[in-house]
Design a protein around this motif. Structure first.
Motif, PDB file in Angstrom:
ATOM      1  N   ILE A 253      29.821  47.552  40.351  1.00 16.66           N
ATOM      2  CA  ILE A 253      29.596  48.474  39.227  1.00 16.66           C
ATOM      3  C   ILE A 253      30.559  49.659  39.319  1.00 16.66           C
ATOM      4  CG2 ILE A 253      27.927  50.061  38.199  1.00 16.66           C
ATOM      5  CD1 ILE A 253      25.714  48.125  39.027  1.00 16.66           C
ATOM      6  N   ARG A 254      30.680  50.230  40.529  1.00 22.32           N
ATOM      7  CA  ARG A 254      31.597  51.362  40.698  1.00 22.32           C
ATOM      8  C   ARG A 254      33.037  50.947  40.417  1.00 22.32           C
ATOM      9  NH1 ARG A 254      28.381  52.506  45.624  1.00 22.32           N
ATOM     10  NH2 ARG A 254      27.125  54.381  45.282  1.00 22.32           N
ATOM     11  N   LEU A 255      33.427  49.782  40.924  1.00 26.04           N
ATOM     12  CA  LEU A 255      34.803  49.321  40.750  1.00 26.04           C
ATOM     13  C   LEU A 255      35.109  49.067  39.280  1.00 26.04           C
ATOM     14  CD1 LEU A 255      37.351  48.597  42.342  1.00 26.04           C
ATOM     15  CD2 LEU A 255      36.527  46.243  42.441  1.00 26.04           C
ATOM     16  N   ALA A 256      34.171  48.478  38.549  1.00 24.53           N
ATOM     17  CA  ALA A 256      34.394  48.229  37.126  1.00 24.53           C
ATOM     18  C   ALA A 256      34.568  49.534  36.360  1.00 24.53           C
ATOM     19  CB  ALA A 256      33.225  47.419  36.550  1.00 24.53           C
TER      20      ALA A 256
ATOM     21  N   THR B  41      40.257  36.753  40.517  1.00 27.29           N
ATOM     22  CA  THR B  41      39.001  37.439  40.822  1.00 27.29           C
ATOM     23  C   THR B  41      38.713  38.404  39.681  1.00 27.29           C
ATOM     24  OG1 THR B  41      39.368  37.283  43.189  1.00 27.29           O
ATOM     25  CG2 THR B  41      37.805  38.950  42.451  1.00 27.29           C
ATOM     26  N   CYS B  42      37.455  38.452  39.268  1.00 27.15           N
ATOM     27  CA  CYS B  42      37.135  39.210  38.047  1.00 27.15           C
ATOM     28  C   CYS B  42      35.794  39.912  38.205  1.00 27.15           C
ATOM     29  CB  CYS B  42      37.100  38.253  36.845  1.00 27.15           C
ATOM     30  SG  CYS B  42      36.501  39.010  35.327  1.00 27.15           S
ATOM     31  N   ILE B  43      35.728  41.125  37.638  1.00 26.03           N
ATOM     32  CA  ILE B  43      34.469  41.865  37.504  1.00 26.03           C
ATOM     33  C   ILE B  43      34.351  42.311  36.053  1.00 26.03           C
ATOM     34  CG2 ILE B  43      33.173  43.932  38.141  1.00 26.03           C
ATOM     35  CD1 ILE B  43      34.478  43.863  40.841  1.00 26.03           C
ATOM     36  N   GLU B  44      33.231  41.991  35.438  1.00 28.46           N
ATOM     37  CA  GLU B  44      32.971  42.448  34.070  1.00 28.46           C
ATOM     38  C   GLU B  44      31.690  43.270  34.066  1.00 28.46           C
ATOM     39  OE1 GLU B  44      33.043  39.578  30.934  1.00 28.46           O
ATOM     40  OE2 GLU B  44      34.404  38.249  32.018  1.00 28.46           O
ATOM     41  N   LEU B  45      31.725  44.367  33.349  1.00 22.54           N
ATOM     42  CA  LEU B  45      30.538  45.205  33.188  1.00 22.54           C
ATOM     43  C   LEU B  45      30.399  45.580  31.726  1.00 22.54           C
ATOM     44  CD1 LEU B  45      28.160  46.805  34.413  1.00 22.54           C
ATOM     45  CD2 LEU B  45      29.717  48.743  34.665  1.00 22.54           C
TER      46      LEU B  45
END
Length: 659
Positions: A51-54, A88-92
């Motif tokens: 969450i912080r990284l997104a 590598t992926c982060i979605e928020l």
């Protein structure tokens, strides 16, 4: 602001694409809590980092980043089983109100094992439409939604709460976040902007010589400010050193106690106590021996004595019956002779004889019993009755009392012997005592260094104020340009007004915060006999507690759980007074709390902390009792379980909780 969805792809222990729905709703009813369960090392903290990284990218304060560069951190966060060609992926996705309209934002950060340009790629969707311009300025835009400086007050873990609870004064980072959350930094920023404006005007209207003098004063002022900032950093480091020294001293003292140092110092007293107890135990044994030398052994044959008493009474009664029988037979014979002489009818005489025979029948049966074999007289039987009814019960009671005394003395002897056995040897005692003394000396040195650095900061602060006054006096004496002089004069007045405004605003906000924190602390504490009011210092934001008599309550009187409840109440109050409608995420929320304080947080804080509360917990923190209670309160919107496969080093996200 509401978090809607979190997507993880090949991030940390999460292999492949995994989605968590974070909408705080269940069966069309608003339930604020999103409960995520997982064992230690299973990926709970990774969710918080995601969450912080997104949200913040390279500025994110992730848990395991340490001193790594951003590119190194991104590389190390890629799941080890990820193919080279996969990203590598982060979605928020989150929802925020802009101009009274609900807008959905979706942030997507992607990178590879070796990120190109040492960074990730950020994409931003606004209501499902790409916005490249917003993606380029996202670092500035996120500060309007959830500023980085205050993020740790809404996205935090239980360890941060424990540290905040143990410190007498919040660290500078937390103080800055509190000022930002209460809106106090706006007035300070305005003051800085006014200083910049005034300096520019001075340079614009001064001649060469005046400009040189002004620049010299300004250079001195800048140097003092730089030294002041460096001194603040040093003060912060020394404060950390002081906290470490205090912790080291506490650990040394606890080790001194736990390893028998205190007992070793009390050895002579314990040995005397053991000698006294041994004497009391011997006295109790002697008393029991004396009791056993009297009639007490007869307890072993109590049934035989009872039988003998009954037999003796029976024989005495039979002997008396024989005597009575003989006397009555003689009397009956004389009575019948008298009746015969009176000339009564034969029928009447027969009835009288039948009556006498019936009367004598029972007496005859008693007199014709078994032959006596005991031969005891009435005096012996009376003595036997006294022994059974009086002497033996009193001796039994007295022996039982002596036995209880002996048992108690023996238990005390065993306890004292264990204490002596646990006492440290002279060599270990000396080593423990030296460790405590060394820790105390280090603590004294840390306190001295901290106080010196604090005085240095105060001296630099006074020097800066003095330089500012000198700069102001110089401008008043040498600047003739009316318009710019008016701006400078007006700015000075504005600064004074701003200073008053800042002080009053701080007092107003802190008064509100004190009332709210007091309310929440008493609400969570469920104990009104200890705390009446919570006060917050306007400079350091340190917390003081007062009882109903207006006397300060030392912080050490609070238990560890009560201190953490105070820290929670402080964070809760900040969120309310700030007016920011932000979600709250808590990692390891109940790790160091006892059962009563856990129940207070579960029932009172979690359902009301925010409109959205994300709890990341192990099975020992929010256990079956706590989760059943949250379900009864109907405040859990969604439940997830992080299942970690140690053989594959993977974590999968499943619906449901441990129970």
């Amino acid at each position: 602001m509401i978090f809607l969805e979190l997507v993880l792809q090949n991030f940390g222990p999460y292999f492949g694409r995994q989605v968590i729905n974070l909408r705080p709703a269940s069966d069309d009813n608003s339930c604020p809590i999103i409960l995520v369960g997982g064992m230690n090392g299973g990926g709970k903290t990774t969710l918080m980092d995601a969450i912080r990284l997104a949200l913040y990218g390279h500025r994110a304060q992730c848990s395991n980043r340490g001193n790594l560069s951003y590119s190194e951190y991104l590389s190390q966060s890629v799941n080890r089983q990820t193919p080279v060609y996969e990203e590598t992926c982060i979605e928020l996705a989150f929802e925020h109100i802009l101009n009274n309209v609900s807008v959905e934002f979706r942030l997507k950060r992607t990178w590879t094992k070796n990120p190109k340009g040492a960074k990730d790629n950020l994409g931003v969707l606004v209501d499902e439409w790409p916005d490249t311009a917003l993606a380029k300025t996202w670092d500035e835009r996120i500060e309007d939604f959830l500023p980085l400086g205050i993020s740790n007050l809404f996205l935090f873990d239980g360890e941060q709460v424990r540290e905040l609870a143990e410190l007498d004064t919040p660290p500078p980072v937390v103080v800055d976040a509190i000022r930002s959350l209460l809106g106090l930094e706006l007035a300070e920023r305005l003051g800085v902007d006014l200083d910049i404006l005034v300096n520019r005007k001075r340079k614009a209207i001064a001649d060469v010589q005046e400009l040189a003098t002004l620049e010299q004063i300004e250079q001195k002022l800048h140097q003092q400010k730089d030294e002041y900032e460096a001194a603040k950093v040093e003060l912060s480091n020394l404060q950390n050193n002081l906290s470490q020294a205090q912790e080291k001293q506490r650990v040394a003292s606890e080790k001194f106690l736990s390893e028998g140092g205190k007992i070793a110092g009390e050895r002579s007293q314990l040995e005397k106590q053991l000698l006294d107890l041994s004497g009391l135990a011997k006295l109790a044994r002697d008393n029991m021996s004396k009791i056993a030398a009297e009639v007490l052994p007869l307890v072993l044959i109590t049934p035989i004595l009872t039988q003998a008493q009954a037999q003796g009474e029976k024989e005495i009664h039979g002997h008396s019956a024989k005597i009575a029988r003989d006397v009555l037979q003689e009397r009956d014979k004389r009575l019948l002779d008298c009746i015969t002489q009176l000339g009564l009818l034969s029928e009447q005489v027969e009835k009288i004889e039948l009556f006498l025979a019936q009367e004598n029948q029972q007496l005859e049966s008693e007199a014709s019993g078994d032959e006596p074999w005991l031969g005891a007289d009435s005096e012996i039987i009376n003595q036997l009755a006294n022994i059974l009814n009086h002497y033996l019960p009193s001796q039994i009671k007295l022996s039982q009392e002596q036995l209880v005394n002996l048992k108690n003395h023996e238990e005390e002897i065993t306890t004292t012997e264990r204490q002596l056995a646990a006492a440290a040897s002279p060599e270990v005692y000396t080593m423990l005592e030296n460790a405590v003394r060394k820790a105390q000396l280090e603590l004294a040195d840390a306190k001295s260094a901290y106080e010196t650095a604090k005085r240095r900061c105060e001296e630099l602060s006074h020097g800066i104020e003095k330089a500012k006054k000198e700069l102001a006096r110089y401008s008043e004496q040498n600047i003739d340009r009316k318009n710019d002089e008016h701006i400078i004069t007006a700015a000075a007045k504005v600064q004074e007004t701003l200073k008053i405004f800042r002080e009053k605003l701080t007092l107003k906000k802190l008064n509100q915060l004190e009332l709210v924190v007091t309310e929440y602390f008493l609400y969570l504490l469920h104990k009104s006999d200890l705390v009446h009011r919570v006060a917050i210092d306007s400079n350091s934001f340190s917390i003081s507690i007062y009882d109903f008599q207006g006397q300060p309550v030392p912080k050490h009187r609070l238990s560890a759980g009560e201190k953490q409840l105070l820290a929670i109440a402080f964070l809760w109050g900040l969120a309310r007074v700030s007016g920011r409608n932000l979600p709250v995420a808590i990692d390891t929320p109940l790790g160091r709390l006892d059962s009563s304080h856990r129940q207070n947080l579960v029932e009172l804080y979690f359902p009301a902390a925010s409109h959205q509360v994300i709890l990341l917990s192990t099975d020992t923190e929010i256990g079956k009792v706590e989760v059943d209670r949250l379900r009864q309160l109907q405040c859990i919107g969604r439940e997830y379980l992080l299942k970690y496969n140690p053989s594959e080093h993977r974590t999968t996200i499943e619906s449901g909780y441990f129970w």
